[in-house]
Write a protein that holds these residues in place. Structure first.
Motif, short mmCIF file in Angstrom:
data_model
loop_
_atom_site.label_atom_id
_atom_site.label_comp_id
_atom_site.label_asym_id
_atom_site.label_seq_id
_atom_site.Cartn_x
_atom_site.Cartn_y
_atom_site.Cartn_z
N ARG A 89 0.90 -1.22 -0.03
CA ARG A 89 0.01 -0.01 0.14
C ARG A 89 1.03 1.39 0.07
O ARG A 89 0.68 2.27 -0.63
CB ARG A 89 -0.93 0.00 1.26
CG ARG A 89 -1.85 -0.88 1.05
CD ARG A 89 -2.98 -0.95 2.21
NE ARG A 89 -4.10 -1.51 2.02
CZ ARG A 89 -5.08 -2.09 2.70
NH1 ARG A 89 -5.10 -1.25 3.91
NH2 ARG A 89 -6.32 -2.65 2.37
N HIS A 90 1.90 1.14 0.63
CA HIS A 90 2.79 2.44 0.71
C HIS A 90 3.36 2.74 -0.63
O HIS A 90 3.51 3.86 -1.24
CB HIS A 90 3.96 2.02 1.62
CG HIS A 90 5.26 2.74 1.58
ND1 HIS A 90 5.20 4.08 1.97
CD2 HIS A 90 6.52 2.70 0.84
CE1 HIS A 90 6.71 4.66 1.72
NE2 HIS A 90 7.31 3.53 1.12
N LEU A 91 3.79 1.59 -1.51
CA LEU A 91 4.38 1.69 -2.77
C LEU A 91 3.12 2.35 -3.76
O LEU A 91 3.45 3.19 -4.39
CB LEU A 91 4.95 0.59 -3.32
CG LEU A 91 5.80 -0.34 -2.58
CD1 LEU A 91 6.40 -1.56 -3.26
CD2 LEU A 91 7.22 0.73 -2.58
N ALA A 92 2.09 1.62 -3.67
CA ALA A 92 0.86 2.31 -4.32
C ALA A 92 0.75 3.81 -4.01
O ALA A 92 0.29 4.58 -5.16
CB ALA A 92 -0.31 1.40 -3.96
N GLN A 93 0.77 4.40 -2.74
CA GLN A 93 0.54 5.67 -2.47
C GLN A 93 1.49 6.54 -3.22
O GLN A 93 1.35 7.51 -3.70
CB GLN A 93 0.65 5.75 -1.12
CG GLN A 93 -0.62 5.56 -0.51
CD GLN A 93 -0.58 5.36 1.18
OE1 GLN A 93 0.57 5.72 1.86
NE2 GLN A 93 -1.84 4.88 2.02
N SER A 94 2.84 6.01 -3.34
CA SER A 94 3.97 6.55 -3.95
C SER A 94 3.49 6.68 -5.28
O SER A 94 3.88 7.91 -5.92
CB SER A 94 5.06 5.85 -3.55
OG SER A 94 6.04 5.95 -4.57
N PHE A 95 3.01 5.62 -5.92
CA PHE A 95 2.68 5.58 -7.50
C PHE A 95 1.57 6.61 -7.64
O PHE A 95 1.60 7.60 -8.49
CB PHE A 95 2.31 4.06 -7.65
CG PHE A 95 1.60 4.14 -8.80
CD1 PHE A 95 2.13 4.30 -10.11
CD2 PHE A 95 0.21 3.81 -8.92
CE1 PHE A 95 1.56 4.05 -11.49
CE2 PHE A 95 -0.62 3.51 -10.14
CZ PHE A 95 0.03 3.73 -11.50
N GLN A 96 0.57 6.74 -6.85
CA GLN A 96 -0.55 7.52 -6.98
C GLN A 96 -0.04 8.86 -6.66
O GLN A 96 -0.70 9.83 -7.51
CB GLN A 96 -1.66 7.08 -5.87
CG GLN A 96 -2.47 5.99 -6.55
CD GLN A 96 -3.71 5.50 -5.54
OE1 GLN A 96 -3.35 5.24 -4.20
NE2 GLN A 96 -4.77 5.29 -5.78
N ALA A 97 0.67 9.21 -5.82
CA ALA A 97 1.02 10.68 -5.53
C ALA A 97 1.68 10.95 -6.59
O ALA A 97 1.92 12.41 -6.91
CB ALA A 97 2.11 10.58 -4.29
N ALA A 98 2.49 10.35 -7.55
CA ALA A 98 3.22 10.54 -8.73
C ALA A 98 2.39 10.74 -9.89
O ALA A 98 2.74 11.04 -11.03
CB ALA A 98 4.25 9.70 -9.11
N GLY A 99 1.08 10.62 -9.74
CA GLY A 99 -0.01 10.74 -10.91
C GLY A 99 -0.49 9.31 -11.22
O GLY A 99 -1.25 9.50 -12.39
N GLY A 100 -0.17 8.20 -10.91
CA GLY A 100 -0.66 6.95 -11.34
C GLY A 100 -2.13 6.71 -10.98
O GLY A 100 -2.43 7.20 -9.74
N GLU A 101 -2.63 5.99 -11.74
CA GLU A 101 -4.19 5.56 -11.57
C GLU A 101 -4.23 4.15 -11.35
O GLU A 101 -3.49 3.27 -12.00
CB GLU A 101 -5.12 5.68 -12.76
CG GLU A 101 -5.47 7.34 -13.16
CD GLU A 101 -6.10 7.05 -14.43
OE1 GLU A 101 -7.60 7.08 -13.92
OE2 GLU A 101 -5.91 7.35 -15.36
N ILE A 102 -5.08 3.67 -10.39
CA ILE A 102 -5.40 2.43 -10.00
C ILE A 102 -6.86 2.03 -10.04
O ILE A 102 -7.59 2.59 -9.55
CB ILE A 102 -5.07 1.92 -8.38
CG1 ILE A 102 -3.40 2.46 -8.30
CG2 ILE A 102 -5.11 0.32 -8.17
CD1 ILE A 102 -2.93 2.01 -6.87
N LEU A 103 -7.13 1.15 -11.17
CA LEU A 103 -8.61 1.14 -11.43
C LEU A 103 -9.05 -0.45 -11.18
O LEU A 103 -8.31 -1.36 -11.34
CB LEU A 103 -8.86 1.40 -13.00
CG LEU A 103 -8.36 2.68 -13.22
CD1 LEU A 103 -8.17 2.85 -14.86
CD2 LEU A 103 -9.27 3.84 -12.85
N GLN A 104 -10.16 -0.48 -10.96
CA GLN A 104 -10.77 -1.80 -10.53
C GLN A 104 -11.53 -2.37 -11.86
O GLN A 104 -12.12 -2.02 -12.49
CB GLN A 104 -12.03 -1.85 -9.49
CG GLN A 104 -11.99 -3.18 -8.85
CD GLN A 104 -13.14 -3.09 -7.63
OE1 GLN A 104 -13.25 -2.08 -6.98
NE2 GLN A 104 -13.64 -4.41 -7.21
N CYS A 105 -10.78 -3.44 -12.22
CA CYS A 105 -11.03 -4.08 -13.54
C CYS A 105 -10.94 -5.47 -13.81
O CYS A 105 -9.67 -5.77 -13.41
CB CYS A 105 -10.35 -3.07 -14.48
SG CYS A 105 -10.97 -3.47 -16.21
#
Ligand SMILES: Cc1cc2nc3c(=O)[nH]c(=O)nc-3n(C[C@H](O)[C@H](O)[C@H](O)COP(=O)(O)OP(=O)(O)OC[C@H]3O[C@@H](n4cnc5c(N)ncnc54)[C@H](O)[C@@H]3O)c2cc1C
Length: 412
Positions: free
Chosen positions: A205-221
């Motif tokens: 989750r920490h890595l995911a937050q860092s990804f999202q903070a840089a503008g990355g999107e995580i989508l449920q699909c």
């Protein structure tokens, strides 16, 4: 040049790749049918097991396996209902255990581990993640002189690959590192450079937050299929299609189903593993404890204790058999007499495993626009940062730190 990239899978492997790619200027979306660390990456033992370079497919394993298989709750099991399905994978596993292939696997695993260690430090630094890291080493425990002696060639081999270790020959020496172990453990190997995370779910989750903070999107699909033209990749899902310049498939134990829709057959099976997580105060675990002969480990997670392991070659659909978790916990209470076994939570996860114990990291044989990054088995957390750097270099078209031929998707 920046590209539009989709990563399928929000486990530790997919999220590490996504975070690395966005850091290098790409547009990145992660698609997962459930969410971040929803599957195997949430409940593992939390170890960055850099010293674990010996493949499971080792000479002599097929001699030992029948003995283990006789005990339906032993460290290795195959549910009778799954025996026929797993047979072709077992045949490849057996071939991978021959001396020539085994030695090549150790060399490939060691190269990937060296990169993993360095890449993890870069990942910790770039995401400011030190607060989720425990640097306490690992104790590999042996019951008696004979078991210890049997382990010595393995230690010598690790030494040849530059792995630091100390061999302990009395319960007193062991107690200096981990007090409270039963005195049946007379010998041990200690690897000081072993690292753990405080919690594998929190780490992902920490890595995911860092990804999202840089503008990355995580989508449920929930992706159903992958197809490709010369310039683009198309993904289908229940609501339509998604296109991208490149797709990275990091869907853990489910990856082979999606690779199949592209026309690639990958011998991926799952080694199901079990554990119980006990609340804080259950035991003072000072280092990661490996009870190799019993196929389980004890690690400190969020200040509590996680007791887990076992290999059940039972596929993706059979219901879990939590008696396995109970057997491990019962053994742990004998090996750590002060362990408070109350209040635990049980879990089962799907290790994504390739017969030669090496992951698949490389382009699909059908198109360079789809990159495979799965099959890390017992070592997905350990090798996630290195996998991310390898995928980054493949997309950039630059020569990476290690030769990638041992991990190619067409090696089977
Ligand atoms: C008991 C146990 C202990 C372990 N201990 C350790 C350890 O200490 N150290 C270590 O390095 N490793 C350990 N492992 C192994 C490690 O957990 C795995 O190798 C790793 O989590 C795999 O990560 P992943 O990202 O490839 O897969 P996963 O974490 O399983 O993620 C795959 C993701 O893909 C998604 N997905 C699947 N199909 C689709 C689809 N069609 N469309 C969209 N999304 C999809 C899933 O929802 C999932 O979120 C352990 C495993 C077990 C079971």
């Amino acid at each position: 040049m920046p590209q539009d990239i989709v990563v399928i899978g929000a486990g530790v492997v997919g999220i590490s790749i996504a975070a690395e790619l966005i850091r290098h200027g790409h547009k990145v979306r992660v698609l997962d049918r459930t969410g971040v660390a929803a599957e195997t990456s949430q409940g593992n033992a939390g170890a960055f097991a850099f010293t674990d370079v010996m493949p499971l497919a080792a000479p002599g394993i097929m001699r030992k396996a029948p003995k283990w298989l006789l005990d339906p709750l032993g460290p290795l099991s195959i549910p009778p209902r799954y025996a026929l399905q797993i047979a072709p994978w077992m045949l490849r596993f057996w071939r991978a255990s021959w001396r020539d292939r085994h030695d090549a696997s150790v060399a490939a695993q060691s190269a990937l581990m060296d990169l993993s260690k360095a890449a993890l430090e870069r990942q910790i630094a770039s995401t400011d993640g030190e607060h989720l890291i425990q640097r306490d080493g690992q104790l590999q425990l042996y019951e008696g002189e004979a078991q210890f002696r049997e382990s010595l060639p393995g230690w010598e081999l690790r030494g040849r690959y530059g792995i630091k270790y100390d061999l302990l020959r009395t319960p007193e020496e062991i107690a200096e590192i981990q007090p409270g172990l039963d005195r049946r453990f007379t010998h041990a190997g200690f690897t000081p450079d072993w690292i753990n995370t405080t919690d594998p779910k929190a780490w992902t989750r920490h890595l995911a937050q860092s990804f999202q903070a840089a503008g990355g999107e995580i989508l449920q699909c929930d992706i159903k299929s992958i197809s490709s033209t010369t310039s683009q990749v198309e993904l289908t899902h229940a609501g339509g299609t998604i296109t991208a310049d490149k797709v990275v498939l990091a869907a853990g134990a489910w990856s082979h189903h999606l690779a199949r829709t592209l026309g690639d057959r990958i011998p991926l099976e799952t080694e199901r593993g079990y554990n119980t997580t006990l609340p804080a105060g259950a035991f003072d675990v000072r280092t990661h404890l490996t009870f190799g002969a019993h196929g389980f480990v004890v690690s400190r997670i969020n200040g509590g204790v996680r007791v887990g392991g076992a290999v059940e070659l039972g596929g993706l659909t059979l219901p879990p058999n939590y008696k396995r978790a109970e057997v491990l916990l019962e053994k742990a209470s004998r090996f750590l007499p002060g362990l408070d076994t109350s209040g635990g939570t049980q879990w089962m996860g799907y290790r994504p495993s390739i017969p030669d114990t090496l992951p698949v990291i490389g382009s699909s044989p059908k198109t360079d626009n789809v990159i495979y990054a799965f099959g890390h088995g017992h070592l997905g957390l350990t090798q996630s940062a290195a996998t991310a750097e390898i995928v980054r270099d493949m997309i950039a078209g630059t020569k990476g730190a290690i030769s990638l031929s041992p991990y190619r998707a067409d090696r089977f």
